[in-house]
Design an enzyme around this catalytic site. Structure first.
Site, PDB file in Angstrom:
ATOM      1  N   ASP A  17      -5.686  -0.986   3.149  1.00 29.04           N
ATOM      2  CA  ASP A  17      -5.092   0.208   2.536  1.00 29.04           C
ATOM      3  C   ASP A  17      -6.136   0.799   1.603  1.00 29.04           C
ATOM      4  O   ASP A  17      -6.530   0.149   0.627  1.00 29.04           O
ATOM      5  CB  ASP A  17      -3.837  -0.156   1.741  1.00 29.04           C
ATOM      6  CG  ASP A  17      -2.708  -0.634   2.636  1.00 29.04           C
ATOM      7  OD1 ASP A  17      -2.558  -0.090   3.738  1.00 29.04           O
ATOM      8  OD2 ASP A  17      -1.974  -1.561   2.237  1.00 29.04           O
TER       9      ASP A  17
ATOM     10  N   ASP B 136       7.450   2.547   9.787  1.00 30.95           N
ATOM     11  CA  ASP B 136       7.910   1.768   8.635  1.00 30.95           C
ATOM     12  C   ASP B 136       9.424   1.665   8.741  1.00 30.95           C
ATOM     13  O   ASP B 136      10.129   2.672   8.652  1.00 30.95           O
ATOM     14  CB  ASP B 136       7.523   2.455   7.316  1.00 30.95           C
ATOM     15  CG  ASP B 136       6.015   2.513   7.121  1.00 30.95           C
ATOM     16  OD1 ASP B 136       5.319   1.642   7.669  1.00 30.95           O
ATOM     17  OD2 ASP B 136       5.532   3.430   6.425  1.00 30.95           O
TER      18      ASP B 136
END
Length: 252
Positions: free
Chosen positions: A11, A130
């Site tokens: 990330d 997600d």
């Protein structure tokens, strides 16, 4: 049967790798180019970069990070985060990425999946999903905007639609399991794997080597993705691969 893949996830925010728990409480985890090169040397099968810098400056930084990384690694890597148009995909691919990850923009405009697949090939288009359990649905709900916004969309319907539109792969993150190190969400992963014919990358919850074996067998995933356990040296990729081979899992 295709060999299973081990994929570290980075990330990236403002040019640095960060990691949190359940999508919050971010802390610094290093330089993305150095980490990617390390994982390449250690035997990772692919790398995923997720750009969590929302600004235009963040996008420009990310293009440079992708360019630098492409010169340092020989394995495929996927870049996602903030990609809203086919031109954004082209910019990232030209910088050296092999695949593009799209999430929020695809939910808001599903035709983006089809446009990207027609332009660059389905193998280039990774739909990131997600998902979080919704008691009312009795199923998982799709979230967007970095896990902040519920959409009212059922996950199994969405992944089937995405496959028809041309997505070549799914990057499936369990928001319930993310960062907990209690294991991948096996129910979610197996349900999605059964619903589609394209490869599924399982993400969220890896804490020990056996978690990968479970997600490859019971979860039917094609790849296992993790961040924290790799970044902080809790599991070494060579040891993980040896462990999986000893358990009879076909690994690259």
């Amino acid at each position: 049967m295709l060999a299973k893949r081990i994929i570290p996830c980075l990330d990236v925010k403002d040019g640095r790798v960060v990691k949190g728990v359940n999508f919050v409480n971010l802390r610094d985890a290093g330089d993305p180019v150095e980490l990617a090169a390390l994982y390449d040397r250690e035997g990772a099968d692919e790398i995923v970069f997720l750009d969590i810098s929302a600004s235009v400056e963040g996008r420009q930084t990310m293009v440079e990070v992708v360019r630098q990384t492409a010169g340092e690694i020989a394995i495929p890597f996927t870049v996602g985060g903030g990609i809203k148009h086919v031109d954004d995909m082209k910019t990232i691919l030209r910088a050296g990425a092999d695949k593009i990850g799209i999430n929020t923009a695809a939910v808001l405009n599903p035709s983006l999946i089809k446009e990207g697949a027609l332009r660059f090939g389905s193998q280039c288009i990774v739909l990131a999903v997600d998902a979080k359990w919704n008691d009312e649905f009795g199923e998982w709900e799709v979230y967007t905007h970095g896990g902040r916004k519920p959409t009212g969309i059922r996950t199994l319907e969405w992944v089937k639609q995405a496959e028809k539109l041309g997505a070549g792969e799914l990057l499936l993150t369990s928001m319930d399991a993310d960062g907990t190190k209690n294991g991948f969400d096996i129910r979610l992963t197996s349900a999605v794997s059964d619903a589609v014919g394209i490869p599924v990358i399982a993400s969220g919850g890896a804490g020990k080597e056996d978690d990968f074996e479970e997600v490859f067998t019971a979860g039917k995933a094609d790849a296992g993705l993790a961040a924290t356990i790799f970044h902080y040296k809790e599991i070494a990729i060579p040891h993980l691969k040896q462990h999986l081979k000893a358990k009879g899992v076909e690994i690259r």
